[in-house]
Design a protein around this motif. Structure first.
Motif, PDB file in Angstrom:
ATOM      1  N   GLU A 174       0.849  -1.185   0.000  1.00  0.00           N
ATOM      2  CA  GLU A 174       0.000   0.000   0.000  1.00  0.00           C
ATOM      3  C   GLU A 174       0.890   1.242   0.000  1.00  0.00           C
ATOM      4  N   ILE A 175       0.571   2.175  -0.891  1.00  0.00           N
ATOM      5  CA  ILE A 175       1.442   3.324  -1.150  1.00  0.00           C
ATOM      6  C   ILE A 175       0.710   4.617  -0.848  1.00  0.00           C
ATOM      7  N   ASN A 176       1.343   5.469  -0.082  1.00  0.00           N
ATOM      8  CA  ASN A 176       0.875   6.843   0.095  1.00  0.00           C
ATOM      9  C   ASN A 176       1.655   7.689  -0.898  1.00  0.00           C
ATOM     10  N   TRP A 177       0.996   8.057  -1.989  1.00  0.00           N
ATOM     11  CA  TRP A 177       1.699   8.761  -3.056  1.00  0.00           C
ATOM     12  C   TRP A 177       2.106  10.173  -2.648  1.00  0.00           C
ATOM     13  N   ASP A 178       1.433  10.737  -1.685  1.00  0.00           N
ATOM     14  CA  ASP A 178       1.782  12.097  -1.243  1.00  0.00           C
ATOM     15  C   ASP A 178       3.034  12.096  -0.372  1.00  0.00           C
ATOM     16  N   THR A 179       3.101  11.164   0.572  1.00  0.00           N
ATOM     17  CA  THR A 179       4.271  11.096   1.450  1.00  0.00           C
ATOM     18  C   THR A 179       5.365  10.194   0.883  1.00  0.00           C
ATOM     19  N   GLU A 180       5.034   9.452  -0.179  1.00  0.00           N
ATOM     20  CA  GLU A 180       5.968   8.536  -0.823  1.00  0.00           C
ATOM     21  C   GLU A 180       6.465   7.473   0.160  1.00  0.00           C
ATOM     22  N   ILE A 181       5.524   6.949   0.938  1.00  0.00           N
ATOM     23  CA  ILE A 181       5.807   5.887   1.898  1.00  0.00           C
ATOM     24  C   ILE A 181       5.032   4.644   1.488  1.00  0.00           C
ATOM     25  N   ALA A 182       5.726   3.502   1.466  1.00  0.00           N
ATOM     26  CA  ALA A 182       5.100   2.233   1.087  1.00  0.00           C
ATOM     27  C   ALA A 182       5.079   1.296   2.286  1.00  0.00           C
ATOM     28  N   THR A 183       3.943   0.611   2.481  1.00  0.00           N
ATOM     29  CA  THR A 183       3.762  -0.282   3.624  1.00  0.00           C
ATOM     30  C   THR A 183       3.237  -1.624   3.136  1.00  0.00           C
ATOM     31  N   LEU A 184       3.862  -2.703   3.588  1.00  0.00           N
ATOM     32  CA  LEU A 184       3.446  -4.039   3.188  1.00  0.00           C
ATOM     33  C   LEU A 184       2.286  -4.511   4.063  1.00  0.00           C
ATOM     34  N   CYS A 185       1.210  -4.981   3.434  1.00  0.00           N
ATOM     35  CA  CYS A 185       0.001  -5.416   4.140  1.00  0.00           C
ATOM     36  C   CYS A 185      -0.443  -6.776   3.597  1.00  0.00           C
ATOM     37  N   PRO A 186      -1.284  -7.496   4.358  1.00  0.00           N
ATOM     38  CA  PRO A 186      -1.811  -8.772   3.850  1.00  0.00           C
ATOM     39  C   PRO A 186      -2.810  -8.534   2.716  1.00  0.00           C
TER      40      PRO A 186
END
Length: 682
Positions: free
Chosen positions: A333-345
């Motif tokens: 899952e990607i927050n395109w504004d903060t450019e942070i990516a988080t792995l989720c199930p």
């Protein structure tokens, strides 16, 4: 030994466990009875998944000893006995009030005098006791707490207490490969090898697989507990509440209908799939569990109606989650504004139908693949090879379209296929890449259905067959929304977001009316792979490792962030330059002119036969495919027309000859000038 006697029902048997855990497992492994196999797999699976070790639970199995049964019989193996149906067993006093286990040999029956005698309850009790033991177990100073990476799935102390046969049995029960000569090794070497095996990545993978199987099994058992609520019993028999069954299946499978096709969520893969009989099988299972005795065909038809006609999607509902990517190790899952990516199930809300083989590892190094790409193209063009998959990711998430496609030209063994096929397959998966050629896009009205939800559409080794129609290509790359038409199916509107990429030794020619079509030429990035490499069959597997691909993915994601931040692609080419390079490669005469002639203000005349001979000599020196060469003056005239060469008549009235005329003249150092001396400027 004193105890409390219980009489087993006529259709149940009891498993009596004695001795050490390793002996018991070894014995269980040697018994072929189906119900023994069942409890063997369940007990092993539960203990390994819940605690990461086998030896936590055998202490409890020792505690589950019973006094000798009333009747004498032979035990099937050391540490276990079987009490047949109808036999009387004697439980020790401390276990008389505890949950224990009987094995059913027929259909379900009411509970026997032994309290909570189902396998589920027995295992639940084992787990509760194991949790207490685990919490009370002190950490040995000689064996400090193991990290998650090096913790063995079987404790070293347990291995040190067991013989080679017991160790091998437990390893195999944990689905680990054991050498054939393991049991013949000296015990010290066998134990050392076992400790190495239990710390291997394969052991952790096997343990994770067992945990996942147990999670699914537990989920399935929980679901089966609901089945009786769907039955309506009467004097006439058992009927199903079809509406309730339909609602349950819709909820359980997250079913939805699109274009008269039923799709369900596969919890094993985390992906949506088209129903291929799974729903009917689930209805059949429910009917059998509740002992339904009506018409199963009629019940299925009505239940399917409740499922199909409830949640209908008016538009194609899959693979366009705006801020998530379906990777091998989870949804990113990607927050395109903060450019942070988080792995989720994975979850049903993502509605993915595809999973990419790349994994997300923020620490993975992109340098190894970057160095490979530098061998294929010039340094300033490496960014374009990263931009292609970055553009594909942005398109997949709904950003764009950026209206740019890619063509790679160059000699054989130059790396084109290695990049376009081998590398992109490991990033996105071959099953998520379509293969429509540029010519097919121009002529095949079903081409959008073949591309579908592909991330990339590629054609490796694009032929030089002329492209007849570029209109469909411009339309396909100009927007995401397109009509999907499949043979014998109802057409529908959907998204086609694939980035197009083609490799070729020589690009196809295009119609004359396209030569000055800026909208066509502006849609291309044209890269030449100039190097030639020795064939190395092991290069791909040796170089494109999962870790290297994870590093490449990190770099591609950085490029995607940068493109979105700037609102445009960062590597672009001038449409006029693209046309010139394309035409030069597609039409060898154009390349001949660019290398051997200079443009002039005034036109120059050329002898037709002499110019053709000079061109053929140049083609022979430059290894031009003979199929590209015209065999007649007429064919040659048609070829050179696109380069600005026309025919004209010059000379006295009675001696006029047809010449070629163009605003070019020979370069002073051209070695082909003598074989095609022009008449001169006019």
């Amino acid at each position: 030994m004193s105890g409390t006697a219980f009489l087993l029902p006529e259709n149940r048997a009891a498993l009596i466990i004695r001795g050490s855990g390793f002996d018991t497992l070894a014995a269980l492994n040697s018994v072929s009875d189906p119900w023994i196999s069942e409890i063997r797999s369940v007990l092993t699976s539960r203990s390994a998944q819940r605690h990461g070790t086998i030896n936590d639970v055998p202490h409890l199995w020792v505690g589950l000893q019973v006094a000798p049964p009333i009747s004498d019989r032979a035990a099937p193996g050391p540490g276990i006995e079987i009490a047949p149906p109808g036999d009387e067993i004697l439980l020790t006093d401390d276990l008389a009030d505890e949950w224990t286990r009987t094995i059913k040999t027929g259909k379900s029956i009411p509970a026997s005098p032994i309290r909570k005698n189902s396998l589920d309850h027995f295992i639940q009790w084992v787990h509760e006791r194991a949790e207490v033991q685990q919490q009370q177990k002190p950490i040995s100073e000689e064996h400090p707490a193991a990290t998650e990476e090096n913790r063995p799935i079987i404790d070293d102390e347990a291995i040190d207490r067991a013989d080679a046969h017991a160790i091998a049995s437990v390893l195999r029960l944990n689905r680990l490969n054991v050498p054939d000569d393991f049991e013949s090794l000296p015990i010290d070497k066998a134990r050392a090898l076992a400790k190495q095996i239990t710390r291997s990545p394969e052991a952790r993978t096997a343990a994770e697989a067992l945990r996942e199987e147990e999670r699914r099994a537990k989920e399935k058992r929980t679901e089966r507990d609901r089945y009786p609520s769907f039955a309506r019993r009467s004097d006439k028999g058992v009927r199903l509440d079809n509406a309730a069954v339909g609602a349950y299946i819709r909820e359980r499978l997250h079913a939805l209908t699109f274009n008269q096709r039923l799709f369900i969520y596969d919890r094993t893969t985390g992906l949506y799939v088209e129903d291929a009989g799974q729903v009917g099988s689930l209805i059949q299972e429910i009917a059998e569990v509740v002992e339904f005795n009506g018409s199963i065909t009629s019940a299925k038809r009505e239940i399917m109606s409740y499922i199909r006609d409830h949640n209908i999607a008016p538009e194609y509902p899959f693979d366009h989650y705006p801020n998530a990517l379906p990777l091998a190790n989870g949804v990113l899952e990607i927050n395109w504004d903060t450019e942070i990516a988080t792995l989720c199930p994975y979850s049903p809300e993502h509605r993915f139908t595809q999973k990419w083989p790349a994994t997300f590892d923020a620490s993975a190094d992109p340098k190894p693949i970057h160095e490979v790409l530098r061998q294929y193209v010039d340094d300033e063009e490496v960014f374009a090879l990263l931009q292609l998959p970055a553009q594909a990711i942005l398109h997949f998430c709904g950003f764009g379209p950026f209206k740019r496609s890619y063509i790679f030209e160059g000699p054989s063994n130059g790396g084109k296929s290695t990049y376009l096929v081998d590398l992109l397959n490991r990033l996105f998966g071959a099953e998520n890449i379509s293969g429509a050629s540029l010519q097919a896009i121009g002529r095949d009205r079903f081409v959008t259905s073949s591309i579908g939800s592909a991330v990339i559409n590629r054609c490796d080794d694009l032929s030089d067959v002329p492209v007849e129609n570029v209109g469909p290509f411009k339309a396909l790359t100009g927007s995401f929304s397109h009509d999907i038409e499949k043979k014998f199916q109802t057409p529908y509107r959907s998204r086609v977001t694939a980035v197009h990429a083609f490799s070729t030794n020589a690009p196809p020619t295009v119609p004359d009316n396209v030569l000055f079509d800026a909208a066509f030429w502006s849609r291309w990035v044209y890269l030449r792979f100039n190097n030639v490499f020795e064939v190395d069959p092991g290069f791909v597997s040796r170089t494109f490792t999962p870790a290297a691909i994870a590093g490449l993915f990190n770099e591609v994601l950085k490029v995607a962030f940068e493109i979105r931040r700037n609102g445009r692609l960062l590597y672009e080419q001038d449409p006029g330059e693209v046309r010139a390079v394309w035409q030069s490669a597609a039409n060898p005469f154009q390349k001949f002119v660019s290398e051997e002639m200079l443009s002039t203000q005034n036109p120059t005349l050329f002898e037709k036969g002499q110019l053709l001979r000079a061109f053929r000599a140049w083609c022979g020196a430059n290894d031009i495919n003979p199929r590209k060469l015209p065999s007649t003056i007429t064919g040659f005239t048609q070829m050179i027309y696109a380069s600005g060469f026309t025919t004209t008549r010059r000379g006295s009235k009675n001696e006029q000859e047809w010449k070629y005329e163009a605003r070019y003249t020979w370069k002073a150092n051209s070695r082909y000038q003598k074989s095609a001396e022009g008449i001169g400027s006019i």
